[in-house]
Design a protein around this motif. Structure first.
Motif, mmCIF file in Angstrom:
data_model
loop_
_atom_site.group_PDB
_atom_site.id
_atom_site.type_symbol
_atom_site.label_atom_id
_atom_site.label_comp_id
_atom_site.label_asym_id
_atom_site.label_seq_id
_atom_site.Cartn_x
_atom_site.Cartn_y
_atom_site.Cartn_z
ATOM 1 N N ASP A 173 0.878 -1.256 0.141
ATOM 2 C CA ASP A 173 -0.055 0.030 -0.097
ATOM 3 C C ASP A 173 0.844 1.142 -0.040
ATOM 4 N N GLN A 174 0.607 2.170 -0.949
ATOM 5 C CA GLN A 174 1.419 3.540 -0.988
ATOM 6 C C GLN A 174 0.310 4.599 -1.057
ATOM 7 N N PRO A 175 0.250 5.531 -0.148
ATOM 8 C CA PRO A 175 -0.687 6.470 -0.070
ATOM 9 C C PRO A 175 -0.265 7.545 -1.296
ATOM 10 N N LEU A 176 -1.378 7.852 -1.873
ATOM 11 C CA LEU A 176 -1.471 8.865 -2.914
ATOM 12 C C LEU A 176 -1.818 10.305 -2.633
ATOM 13 N N ILE A 177 -1.089 11.342 -2.774
ATOM 14 C CA ILE A 177 -1.166 12.820 -2.696
ATOM 15 C C ILE A 177 -1.310 13.502 -3.764
ATOM 16 N N ILE A 178 -2.091 14.215 -3.847
ATOM 17 C CA ILE A 178 -2.596 15.020 -5.125
ATOM 18 C C ILE A 178 -2.321 16.515 -4.709
ATOM 19 N N LYS A 179 -1.599 17.194 -5.492
ATOM 20 C CA LYS A 179 -1.306 18.803 -5.271
ATOM 21 C C LYS A 179 -1.734 19.283 -6.535
ATOM 22 N N VAL A 180 -1.632 20.681 -6.552
ATOM 23 C CA VAL A 180 -2.205 21.473 -7.700
ATOM 24 C C VAL A 180 -1.675 22.927 -7.691
ATOM 25 N N ALA A 181 -1.324 23.445 -8.989
ATOM 26 C CA ALA A 181 -0.953 24.765 -9.107
ATOM 27 C C ALA A 181 -1.172 25.258 -10.436
ATOM 28 N N SER A 182 -1.218 26.566 -10.401
ATOM 29 C CA SER A 182 -1.639 27.406 -11.600
ATOM 30 C C SER A 182 -0.420 27.815 -12.151
ATOM 31 N N VAL A 183 -0.422 27.509 -13.666
ATOM 32 C CA VAL A 183 0.720 28.034 -14.346
ATOM 33 C C VAL A 183 1.030 29.483 -14.494
ATOM 34 N N PRO A 184 1.850 30.115 -13.964
ATOM 35 C CA PRO A 184 1.819 31.590 -14.292
ATOM 36 C C PRO A 184 1.380 32.187 -15.645
ATOM 37 N N GLY A 185 0.793 33.138 -15.473
ATOM 38 C CA GLY A 185 0.455 33.830 -16.961
ATOM 39 C C GLY A 185 -0.481 33.085 -17.644
ATOM 40 N N GLU A 186 -0.859 31.842 -17.318
ATOM 41 C CA GLU A 186 -1.660 30.853 -18.134
ATOM 42 C C GLU A 186 -2.925 30.514 -17.466
ATOM 43 N N LYS A 187 -3.998 30.333 -18.311
ATOM 44 C CA LYS A 187 -5.271 29.631 -17.579
ATOM 45 C C LYS A 187 -5.210 28.205 -17.711
ATOM 46 N N LEU A 188 -4.164 27.558 -17.013
ATOM 47 C CA LEU A 188 -3.832 26.229 -17.010
ATOM 48 C C LEU A 188 -3.432 25.853 -15.382
#
Length: 271
Positions: free
Chosen positions: A74-89
């Protein structure tokens, strides 16, 4: 590309990595398709060299908390997120203390391949696909870039073969001249077999060098793309033998039109 859902899975992308053909295209292609009306998601590993504070990564609690079984562990899954600077992504980062805490990306300080690169690739593939399912975001196209993404096509076509969530997704593999010396862990085929992925892939990965890893992705590809003008001859020959539709290298100035046409004609029209 209005309304089409395109999942991009990469291991390197600016501004989180230095500039190279893969990291540049991992941003430019999704941006171009998003600008043309596609619904885009981008995933990459949260390698230890990525500064979370500088790039403003934050954990997505509602997506984290799953455990993935890798080689019966078993391996825990961690999800992180970031916005790309200057882009709508936005970029989703697959994280795990065991696999991605180190500041070594692919190699150790002596330049040898990390011993657990095989399990990192498997964890990354399963982590991406399980997260996409949890988002309830069903992709029309899954486009992978970089050899550490090579397990994604196998999991889509084999592990999730009976899952209607991915059964209509078309798989694209971008090819780069980013080969490595040596081989991944010799037990990678056994670890894939634990998830029911075997057969020809096991044979290909009996000697899991760069060529074999790349071919294991291409085996399940609906199409391939040259991310650079020159790719290994053995890979080119395999593409021709397997009759895989291939998009030639496209410079930046014609990228938007070329990829939109390629997705529409080579993928969406396939039976």
């Amino acid at each position: 590309m209005d309304g089409k859902r395109i999942l991009y899975v990469t291991t390197e992308m600016i501004p989180y990595f230095s500039e190279n053909p893969m990291s540049i295209q991992s941003l430019k292609i999704p941006k171009a398709m998003s600008d043309r009306g596609a619904d885009v998601r981008i995933f990459m590993p949260r390698f230890g060299i990525i500064n979370e504070r500088r790039h403003q990564l934050h954990e997505v609690i509602r997506l984290s908390g799953m455990n993935l079984i890798i080689n019966d562990m078993d391996q825990p899954l961690i999800i992180k997120v970031a916005s790309v600077p200057g882009e709508k992504l936005q970029v989703y980062f697959i994280d795990n203390e065991e696999y991605f805490k180190s500041k070594n990306v692919y190699f150790d300080k002596e330049g040898a391949l990390l011993e657990d690169n095989d399990e990192r690739a498997i964890f990354f593939a399963k982590g991406v696909l399980e997260t996409v399912k949890k988002l309830n975001w069903k992709p029309d196209v899954v486009h992978v870039m970089g050899w550490m993404t090579s397990m994604v096509p196998a999991y889509i076509k084999e592990y999730y073969a009976d899952d209607s969530f991915f059964n209509e997704a078309k798989v694209v593999v971008s090819l780069f001249d980013n080969s490595f010396e040596g081989e991944l862990n010799s037990k990678i085929a056994e670890k894939l077999a634990f998830d029911g992925i075997n057969g020809e892939v096991s044979e290909l990965l009996s000697k899991p060098d760069f060529e074999a890893v790349t071919k294991s992705a291409l085996k399940y590809a609906d199409a391939a793309v040259k991310g650079e003008e020159i790719i290994p001859e053995a890979i080119t020959s395999y593409i021709q033998t397997e009759n895989i539709p291939l998009m030639e290298y496209c410079p930046a100035e014609g990228m938007s039109e070329a990829y939109e046409l390629f997705y529409a004609e080579e993928l969406m029209n396939q039976n």
